[in-house]
Design an enzyme around this catalytic site. Structure first.
Site, PDB file in Angstrom:
ATOM      1  N   GLY A 223     -37.624 -12.128  16.041  1.00  0.00           N
ATOM      2  CA  GLY A 223     -36.749 -12.882  16.933  1.00  0.00           C
ATOM      3  C   GLY A 223     -36.931 -12.584  18.414  1.00  0.00           C
TER       4      GLY A 223
ATOM      5  N   LYS B 107     -43.905  -2.323   4.746  1.00  0.00           N
ATOM      6  CA  LYS B 107     -42.824  -3.153   5.256  1.00  0.00           C
ATOM      7  C   LYS B 107     -42.481  -4.172   4.170  1.00  0.00           C
ATOM      8  CE  LYS B 107     -41.772  -6.940   8.346  1.00  0.00           C
ATOM      9  NZ  LYS B 107     -42.137  -7.742   9.507  1.00  0.00           N
TER      10      LYS B 107
ATOM     11  N   THR C  78     -45.114 -12.432  17.201  1.00  0.00           N
ATOM     12  CA  THR C  78     -45.310 -13.706  17.896  1.00  0.00           C
ATOM     13  C   THR C  78     -45.038 -13.610  19.396  1.00  0.00           C
ATOM     14  OG1 THR C  78     -44.569 -14.725  15.853  1.00  0.00           O
ATOM     15  CG2 THR C  78     -44.785 -16.172  17.749  1.00  0.00           C
TER      16      THR C  78
END
Lengths: 264, 66
Positions: A193, A105, A215
């Site tokens: 997000g 990534k 997160t």
């Protein structure tokens, strides 16, 4: 249901059943990491590469023992890199660490406050990594032109942000993500997000091939339960997309037939 | 001689090998990747790779990240 059984995510020729990709950062400990990743059903799991602390306890559990490369597809990231040379170095170290595994990534950041991608450096790094035979899944902004350029360079998946990394603000510009998807011949995944299961489902309903999050799970009050919720949201969103939503109407349309009504 | 390991300058024996350095640092058994003067040194070559004064060694491992 038959269609769904064949509905897999294909990245660089490999087939995955789960469309949820998860990170391993910010967990309380290795056990919580292990349980959350398991509950998420994710098959592709990201990790970071960092300097080994000199004098650290050699008995400390190693992340790769908990998230084993035999069980998961490991996706090393270049998080924390602010220029192309550092990102390329990190990928090469990761490939060595993972015995030649070449899926990475790429994420090259612009500044610490926003962690917004530095597109100029991202493009440079992507070019170099593709040339060096890496399979690059690239984190980028929601600019359709840049997304197309990254695809044309040979990135195997393009991953626009929904909103800033770790912000939990959701998908702020779905219109751009839609344009990116319309133009794309490689999988488009929302990376960053997502805050809630409904955000994840929304991304999938739009037709995204998958969602990468960290997160939203790790910072939940109960990360393991949230991991399970995200798994369901991704599946529900995907099925909703495949099913095709009803058309929106300005006025009501009765669901029960008028015929045989006892009134009047 | 002096070498730099993960940004810190340390004293080691002259002609020390990378393998010996890892053993001395208790990292012999750990899954790490090594860069010597910006070049990756494959695991299979750790034992035979000799270090020289002022070499810059980076030793990395996998940690949690998103």
């Amino acid at each position: 249901m038959a269609e769904q059984q064949n509905d897999s995510l294909v990245i660089a020729g490999t087939t995955y059943n789960s469309r949820l990709l998860v990170g391993t950062g910010k967990y309380k400990d290795m056990e919580e990491t292990r349980l959350a990743i398991e509950a998420s059903g994710a098959e592709i799991v990201t990790l970071a590469v960092r300097r080994t602390n000199i004098g650290q306890n050699p008995d400390e559990p190693n992340l790769l023992d908990v998230i084993s490369p035999e069980k998961y597809t490991i996706l090393p990231n270049t998080a924390g890199c602010y220029d192309a040379p550092d990102a390329v170095r990190t990928c090469k170290l990761a490939r060595e660490l993972l015995d030649g595994h070449d899926l990475v990534k790429l994420e090259v950041l612009g500044d610490q406050k926003t962690l917004y991608p530095n597109i100029v450096e991202t493009l440079k790094a992507a070019e170099e990594l593709v040339k060096d035979n890496f399979k690059v899944m690239v984190y980028t902004n929601d600019d359709p032109i840049v997304a197309k350029q990254l695809e044309e360079m040979g990135c195997v998946a393009v991953m626009p942000l929904g909103s800033l990394i770790g912000s939990g603000l959701g998908i702020l510009n779905p219109h751009n993500i839609r344009i990116i998807m319309e133009n794309a011949n490689v999988p488009i995944l929302v990376d960053a997000g997502v805050g809630t299961p409904s955000d994840a489902a929304f991304a999938m309903e739009m037709g995204c091939e998958g969602v990468l999050m960290n997160t939203a799970i790790a910072a939940a009050q109960n990360p393991i339960l949230m991991a399970s919720a995200m798994k369901k949201a991704i599946e529900a969103g995907r099925e909703g997309y495949l099913a095709g939503r009803m058309p929106k109407k300005a006025y009501a349309s009765a669901s029960s037939p008028m015929e045989g009504l006892i009134v009047g | 001689m002096q070498i730099q390991v993960n940004g810190d300058i340390i004293d080691v024996e002259d002609n020390m090998t990378l393998g010996a350095l890892l053993t001395q640092m208790d990292l012999g058994e750990r899954r790490v990747a090594i860069e010597l003067n910006l070049e990756i040194i494959p695991r299979s070559q750790h034992a035979e790779t000799k270090l020289a004064a002022n070499d810059r060694v980076e030793i990395v491992h996998a940690i949690g990240g998103g």
